[in-house]
Scaffold this motif. Structure first.
Motif, PDB file in Angstrom:
ATOM      1  N   PHE A  60      -2.318  -7.027  43.079  1.00 22.36           N
ATOM      2  CA  PHE A  60      -1.254  -6.144  43.537  1.00 22.36           C
ATOM      3  C   PHE A  60      -0.907  -5.074  42.512  1.00 22.36           C
ATOM      4  CE2 PHE A  60      -0.325  -8.553  47.305  1.00 22.36           C
ATOM      5  CZ  PHE A  60       0.394  -7.665  48.101  1.00 22.36           C
ATOM      6  N   LEU A  61      -1.608  -5.091  41.369  1.00 23.89           N
ATOM      7  CA  LEU A  61      -1.429  -4.002  40.413  1.00 23.89           C
ATOM      8  C   LEU A  61      -2.221  -2.791  40.879  1.00 23.89           C
ATOM      9  CD1 LEU A  61      -1.752  -5.919  37.020  1.00 23.89           C
ATOM     10  CD2 LEU A  61       0.342  -5.132  38.140  1.00 23.89           C
ATOM     11  N   TYR A 107       0.405  -4.173  51.668  1.00 25.22           N
ATOM     12  CA  TYR A 107       0.455  -5.393  52.479  1.00 25.22           C
ATOM     13  C   TYR A 107      -0.964  -5.932  52.603  1.00 25.22           C
ATOM     14  CZ  TYR A 107       0.902  -8.458  56.536  1.00 25.22           C
ATOM     15  OH  TYR A 107       0.849  -9.533  57.381  1.00 25.22           O
ATOM     16  N   ASP A 108      -1.145  -7.214  52.201  1.00 23.38           N
ATOM     17  CA  ASP A 108      -2.491  -7.801  52.233  1.00 23.38           C
ATOM     18  C   ASP A 108      -2.625  -8.899  53.288  1.00 23.38           C
ATOM     19  OD1 ASP A 108      -0.967  -9.790  51.146  1.00 23.38           O
ATOM     20  OD2 ASP A 108      -2.371 -10.282  49.540  1.00 23.38           O
ATOM     21  N   THR A 272      -2.935  -2.924  54.269  1.00 22.57           N
ATOM     22  CA  THR A 272      -2.397  -1.571  54.115  1.00 22.57           C
ATOM     23  C   THR A 272      -2.200  -1.284  52.633  1.00 22.57           C
ATOM     24  OG1 THR A 272      -1.205  -1.805  56.208  1.00 22.57           O
ATOM     25  CG2 THR A 272      -0.556   0.012  54.772  1.00 22.57           C
ATOM     26  N   SER A 273      -2.595  -0.066  52.213  1.00 26.00           N
ATOM     27  CA  SER A 273      -2.449   0.299  50.806  1.00 26.00           C
ATOM     28  C   SER A 273      -2.135   1.790  50.682  1.00 26.00           C
ATOM     29  CB  SER A 273      -3.723  -0.041  50.026  1.00 26.00           C
ATOM     30  OG  SER A 273      -4.829   0.697  50.547  1.00 26.00           O
ATOM     31  N   ARG A 301      -3.709   4.035  53.462  1.00 27.94           N
ATOM     32  CA  ARG A 301      -4.926   3.541  54.102  1.00 27.94           C
ATOM     33  C   ARG A 301      -4.595   2.296  54.930  1.00 27.94           C
ATOM     34  NH1 ARG A 301      -7.864   4.355  48.952  1.00 27.94           N
ATOM     35  NH2 ARG A 301      -9.172   6.220  49.172  1.00 27.94           N
ATOM     36  N   PHE A 302      -5.243   2.180  56.055  1.00 26.23           N
ATOM     37  CA  PHE A 302      -5.135   1.002  56.915  1.00 26.23           C
ATOM     38  C   PHE A 302      -6.537   0.453  57.125  1.00 26.23           C
ATOM     39  CE2 PHE A 302      -5.422  -0.869  61.158  1.00 26.23           C
ATOM     40  CZ  PHE A 302      -4.414  -1.821  61.107  1.00 26.23           C
ATOM     41  N   ASN A 303      -6.707  -0.838  56.865  1.00 28.19           N
ATOM     42  CA  ASN A 303      -8.035  -1.431  56.981  1.00 28.19           C
ATOM     43  C   ASN A 303      -7.941  -2.775  57.706  1.00 28.19           C
ATOM     44  OD1 ASN A 303     -10.859  -1.842  56.443  1.00 28.19           O
ATOM     45  ND2 ASN A 303     -10.247  -3.282  54.845  1.00 28.19           N
ATOM     46  N   TRP A 304      -8.773  -2.957  58.680  1.00 32.84           N
ATOM     47  CA  TRP A 304      -8.826  -4.220  59.415  1.00 32.84           C
ATOM     48  C   TRP A 304     -10.293  -4.551  59.686  1.00 32.84           C
ATOM     49  CZ3 TRP A 304      -5.348  -5.478  64.265  1.00 32.84           C
ATOM     50  CH2 TRP A 304      -5.398  -6.870  64.504  1.00 32.84           C
TER      51      TRP A 304
END
Length: 420
Positions: A60-61, A107-108, A272-273, A301-304
């Motif tokens: 999370f860093l 959010y992971d 989400t990042s 960015r949104f990744n799924w």
């Protein structure tokens, strides 16, 4: 002077006895656990868990990456439509780019939380395995400790037999001096006294060996003067509960599989990042300017990833099968444990009956020996006859000592099997 020497010797023996070390089974068990090498593995497991979780949290860093490239291409885009007063310079065929990329996870899907939970449960499972091994160590300590107690009781009984023989020897010597008995009777009792001395040497040697074994387990120095307290076992009636460390191990293994199931779900949730990208190169973001320029791009960015969904169902089924396997192992363990408890209870009942008979036999043997003692003094029987009765009483008392130790061991085994 002899009286003074005897008094001084008695005083020294009394002082030594008063300072003799008294040891309990619980103290020995605790020392053995502290000294057992496997105990050190606990700290290693905890340190390994802490390092792994610390590395996971670094996810999370902000993640920084730096990349660059220099290219040459055979053709570039050109604008051939003429615009009055506008001169569009064609791009160079050699192009350069240096980019710094910063990515911050927002959010992971709970992945870090579940990974951390898995590490915690892994550590608890490994630590519980150590507890299971330490429980096996306790059984070995029980055997050594009880063997020492048995030898101590045998030494006491041997001393009593020796006193009986010495008493008989004095009476026979008086009879020989009075001319009413043969000297061979004296030799017979003296030979038996020498056999008693041999027996005491063997017992003391065995005790020394057992003390050395106990010292290796505990790291403590035990001497011949060390006294071992006889444990008192509290028998709990109608208590069917089993609290062995193996039960906790099965439970923790089930919990670990449950956490792994949650991890599968978290791995397949969207992520989400926030990102920031800064660069320097030719051309920049404006492709119509053929010159070096700085630029940046930022956003969310949104990744799924859907690839994990193909195997998630089978992974959950595997976890379910493993949970069933552990449940079966627990049922088998409980069945075997309850079977052992039944056997130990039957053993306890049997030994109690044997001890009751031992006491009756000893009571009769004592009467027979006392009668033989009187007969020996009156010259009615020989030393050999007297010796036979002394040995018969000794054998009866040895049987009682053996059965008492067996009862104590059976009671301790019963509590050990239950996990008390």
């Amino acid at each position: 002077m002899k009286a003074k020497h005897k008094l001084l010797l008695l005083l020294l023996v009394t002082v030594q006895f008063s300072f003799a070390q008294t040891i309990t089974l619980q103290q020995v068990q605790e020392k053995a656990k502290e000294q057992y090498p496997l105990t050190k593995q606990r700290d290693l497991i905890r340190k390994s868990k802490e390092l792994t979780i610390e590395n996971l949290r670094k996810g999370f860093l902000p993640q920084l990456s730096l990349s660059g490239q220099a290219t040459y291409q055979s053709e570039v885009t050109t604008v051939k439509i003429p615009f009055p007063g506008v001169n569009i310079e064609p791009l160079s065929k050699d192009q350069y780019k240096l980019v710094a990329d910063v990515n911050q996870m927002i959010y992971d899907g709970g992945l870090l939380k579940q990974q951390t939970a898995v590490q915690h449960m892994n550590a608890e499972v490994e630590e519980q395995k150590i507890e299971v091994e330490l429980y096996k160590l306790a059984e070995r300590i029980n055997q050594v400790y009880l063997s020492i107690l048995f030898i101590d009781e045998q030494l006491k009984q041997t001393e009593l037999v020796k006193k009986d023989l010495e008493t008989g020897l004095k009476k026979v010597e008086a009879q020989v001096n009075g001319g009413v008995a043969f000297k061979s009777n004296i030799n017979l009792l003296k030979a038996e006294l020498l056999k008693i001395d041999q027996r005491m040497i063997e017992l003391q040697s065995t005790r020394t060996g057992l003390l050395d074994v106990l010292s290796l387990f505990t790291g403590e120095a035990y001497t011949a003067a060390t006294q071992f307290e006889k444990p008192v076992v509290k028998t709990v009636v109608n208590d069917a509960s089993v609290s062995r460390p193996e039960i906790n191990l099965f439970q923790k293994q089930q919990q670990l599989l449950g956490v792994q199931n949650n991890l599968i779900k978290a791995r397949n949730l969207p992520k989400t990042s926030f990102f920031f990208q800064g660069g320097y190169g030719r051309p920049g973001l404006n492709f119509l300017e053929n010159k070096f320029a700085t630029y940046y791009v930022t956003g969310v960015r949104f990744n799924w990833a859907f690839g994990g969904l193909y195997t998630a169902k089978k992974e959950r089924e595997l976890i379910g099968l493993n949970q069933q396997i552990i449940a079966v192992q627990q049922d088998v363990f409980l069945l075997n444990t309850n079977t052992q408890l039944k056997q130990q209870q039957a053993e306890i009942d049997k030994i109690n009956q044997l001890i009751s008979k031992d006491n009756e036999i000893i009571e009769l043997r004592v009467k027979v020996k006392e009668a033989a003692n009187a007969q020996l003094e009156n010259g009615v029987i020989t030393a050999n006859d007297y010796l036979r009765e002394v040995n018969a009483e000794d054998q009866a008392r040895q049987n009682l000592l053996l059965h008492q130790l067996q009862l104590l061991q059976a009671q301790i085994n019963y509590q050990t099997i239950k996990g008390k």
